[in-house]
Design an enzyme around this catalytic site. Structure first.
Site, PDB file in Angstrom:
ATOM      1  N   LEU A  68      76.809  22.976  60.005  1.00 37.52           N
ATOM      2  CA  LEU A  68      78.186  22.370  59.836  1.00 37.52           C
ATOM      3  C   LEU A  68      79.347  22.766  60.994  1.00 37.52           C
ATOM      4  CD1 LEU A  68      78.110  22.373  56.086  1.00 37.52           C
ATOM      5  CD2 LEU A  68      77.684  20.539  57.518  1.00 37.52           C
ATOM      6  N   ARG A  92      85.311  29.586  49.428  1.00 36.93           N
ATOM      7  CA  ARG A  92      86.809  29.774  49.181  1.00 36.93           C
ATOM      8  C   ARG A  92      87.587  28.789  49.581  1.00 36.93           C
ATOM      9  NH1 ARG A  92      88.358  35.699  51.219  1.00 36.93           N
ATOM     10  NH2 ARG A  92      86.422  36.790  51.255  1.00 36.93           N
ATOM     11  N   HIS A 133      84.199  39.349  43.179  1.00 29.80           N
ATOM     12  CA  HIS A 133      82.644  38.946  42.649  1.00 29.80           C
ATOM     13  C   HIS A 133      82.897  38.837  40.843  1.00 29.80           C
ATOM     14  CE1 HIS A 133      79.829  38.469  45.827  1.00 29.80           C
ATOM     15  NE2 HIS A 133      80.526  39.724  46.291  1.00 29.80           N
ATOM     16  N   ASP A 134      81.862  38.624  40.217  1.00 26.78           N
ATOM     17  CA  ASP A 134      81.934  38.346  38.673  1.00 26.78           C
ATOM     18  C   ASP A 134      82.880  39.510  38.150  1.00 26.78           C
ATOM     19  OD1 ASP A 134      80.010  37.204  36.300  1.00 26.78           O
ATOM     20  OD2 ASP A 134      80.665  39.255  36.065  1.00 26.78           O
ATOM     21  N   ILE A 135      82.338  40.667  38.430  1.00 26.11           N
ATOM     22  CA  ILE A 135      83.130  41.874  37.716  1.00 26.11           C
ATOM     23  C   ILE A 135      84.639  41.707  38.132  1.00 26.11           C
ATOM     24  CG2 ILE A 135      82.923  43.437  39.726  1.00 26.11           C
ATOM     25  CD1 ILE A 135      82.332  45.652  37.569  1.00 26.11           C
ATOM     26  N   TYR A 137      86.524  38.927  38.373  1.00 27.75           N
ATOM     27  CA  TYR A 137      86.860  37.853  37.944  1.00 27.75           C
ATOM     28  C   TYR A 137      86.868  37.942  36.173  1.00 27.75           C
ATOM     29  CZ  TYR A 137      85.321  36.016  42.051  1.00 27.75           C
ATOM     30  OH  TYR A 137      84.907  35.779  43.496  1.00 27.75           O
ATOM     31  N   ASP A 163      79.863  34.685  36.635  1.00 32.91           N
ATOM     32  CA  ASP A 163      78.945  33.821  37.467  1.00 32.91           C
ATOM     33  C   ASP A 163      78.466  32.530  36.685  1.00 32.91           C
ATOM     34  OD1 ASP A 163      79.747  35.083  39.725  1.00 32.91           O
ATOM     35  OD2 ASP A 163      77.797  36.003  39.964  1.00 32.91           O
TER      36      ASP A 163
END
Length: 391
Positions: A68, A92, A133-135, A137, A163
């Site tokens: 890309l 992002r 990361h997930d934690i 958020y 996630d």
């Protein structure tokens, strides 16, 4: 499982490869019959095909590898988007715009396309471009703090809340909803699926209860391990069992089957929901459950009106008779993975097809066949490959 097309048959989805929640969203759509074309990174394809454990999130998809950073790679991606119904991108904010594949550009080529954007913080707000990361958020969403034992730090619920539940599944739901609307209006739109939004949505009841003063500190409430009738207990063999006897009749049945009806701690069953009596009840139940093995408790309690289940590891769960009877798990190449869900009475999902090369290293594993299925001639594919846009 009947090998029929599934309720999303005929829907075409372009998935730009990313970490777990993006591929999970694509897997959910592919499981239900969508034709999902995964666009992998050319750099990954050039590494060759390693042999890691098979990744179920690749199932049912075709894979091509595009560069890309090459204008022809972007042109080919845009051409594929022009023939798609939906798009999944997990980058992002601003990344797709910089590549020349932002929502405005894609909408100009395909006004009916549903453009799905999956991020942790969302497309807007002061943290939109921050790493996370997930934690992180679920922490900001207020869904990490309530999880855990009293007097201990919050427990990390794997990466299920942010996630997968708050991210990948939220985007799949959003895409399907937008596709339904596009079927009526003929117009696509952007779906902004942020894990902080999804995690907060999963905790809707907890926010309301907390604001109403109905929650105590972490680990002291009915559903977080504070109550004796909703907890995990160790057994004699070092395994665990789960009890969820919330309703009084289930609680009474549990106490009866455990032979504790005459025990002073449980003599007055009306005390079940009185937190003042919970510590004594929990201590007594812990003592009792430690006297037998997990299998012995299963023999006594499983399938009864006690709301009981053994705590199974991921390695044990697929062999449980209930899962075997329902076909909850598939066994492909000797490895278990969850079968497509939910189930449909008329348009049942097919057993997922396998990628040409198993695992996450399958980047570009079936480029020629995938592009042919999306309308490109062998000559066109070869031209893009010779230009370096396709691996």
């Amino acid at each position: 499982m009947t090998a029929t097309a599934g309720p999303l048959a005929g829907i075409r989805v372009v998935e730009f490869v990313g970490l777990g929640p993006g591929p999970f969203c694509g897997m959910l759509l592919a499981d239900l019959g969508a034709d999902v074309l995964r666009i992998d990174r050319a750099a990954e394809a050039r590494k060759g095909y390693a042999k890691p454990p098979r990744n179920p999130m690749n199932r049912g998809k075709h894979s091509i590898a595009l560069d890309l950073k090459h204008p022809d790679g972007v042109a080919l991606a845009l051409r594929l988007c022009a023939d798609a119904d939906a798009l999944i991108e997990p980058f992002r904010p601003g990344v797709m715009e910089r590549l020349g594949l932002g929502p405005d550009v894609v909408a100009a080529a395909n006004p009916r396309l549903v453009y799905g954007r999956l991020t942790g913080w969302g497309q807007t707000g002061p943290l939109a471009s921050a790493a996370g990361h997930d934690i992180d958020y679920i922490a900001l969403a207020g869904m990490l703090e309530p999880i855990g034992r009293a007097g201990q730090p919050p427990s990390i619920p794997l990466n299920l809340v942010g996630d997968f539940g708050g991210g990948g599944m939220l985007l799949a739901f959003g895409l399907v909803a937008a596709l339904v609307e596009a079927g009526r209006s003929g117009r696509g739109q952007v779906v902004d699926a942020a894990m902080i939004d999804g995690a907060a949505t999963l905790g809707a009841t907890w926010f309301t209860m907390g604001a109403a003063g109905m929650l105590g500190p972490r680990g002291t409430n009915m559903l977080d391990g504070g109550a004796p009738f909703y907890d995990v207990y160790a057994t004699e063999d070092g395994a665990y069992i789960a009890v969820g006897a919330i309703e009084p009749r289930f609680w009474a049945e549990l106490i009866h089957r455990l032979g504790l009806a005459e025990d002073p701690v449980f003599a007055d069953l009306s005390r079940q929901h009185d937190p003042a009596h919970w510590p004594a009840m929990k201590a007594r139940l812990a003592e009792v459950f430690a006297t037998r093995t997990r299998d012995a408790w299963c023999a006594l309690l499983e399938g009864t009106e006690t709301c009981f289940a053994p705590v199974l590891s991921p390695g044990e769960a697929p062999a449980h008779p209930h899962h075997v009877a329902r076909g909850t798990f598939l066994h492909a190449d000797g490895l278990p993975e969850p079968a497509p869900a939910p189930r449909f009475s008329r348009t049942a999902a097919a057993v997922p097809a396998r990628p040409v090369h198993p695992g996450p290293a399958a980047a570009g594993g079936d480029t020629d066949a995938a592009l042919a299925a999306w309308g490109l001639s062998p000559t066109e594919v070869e031209r893009f490959r010779n230009a370096g846009a396709v691996v």
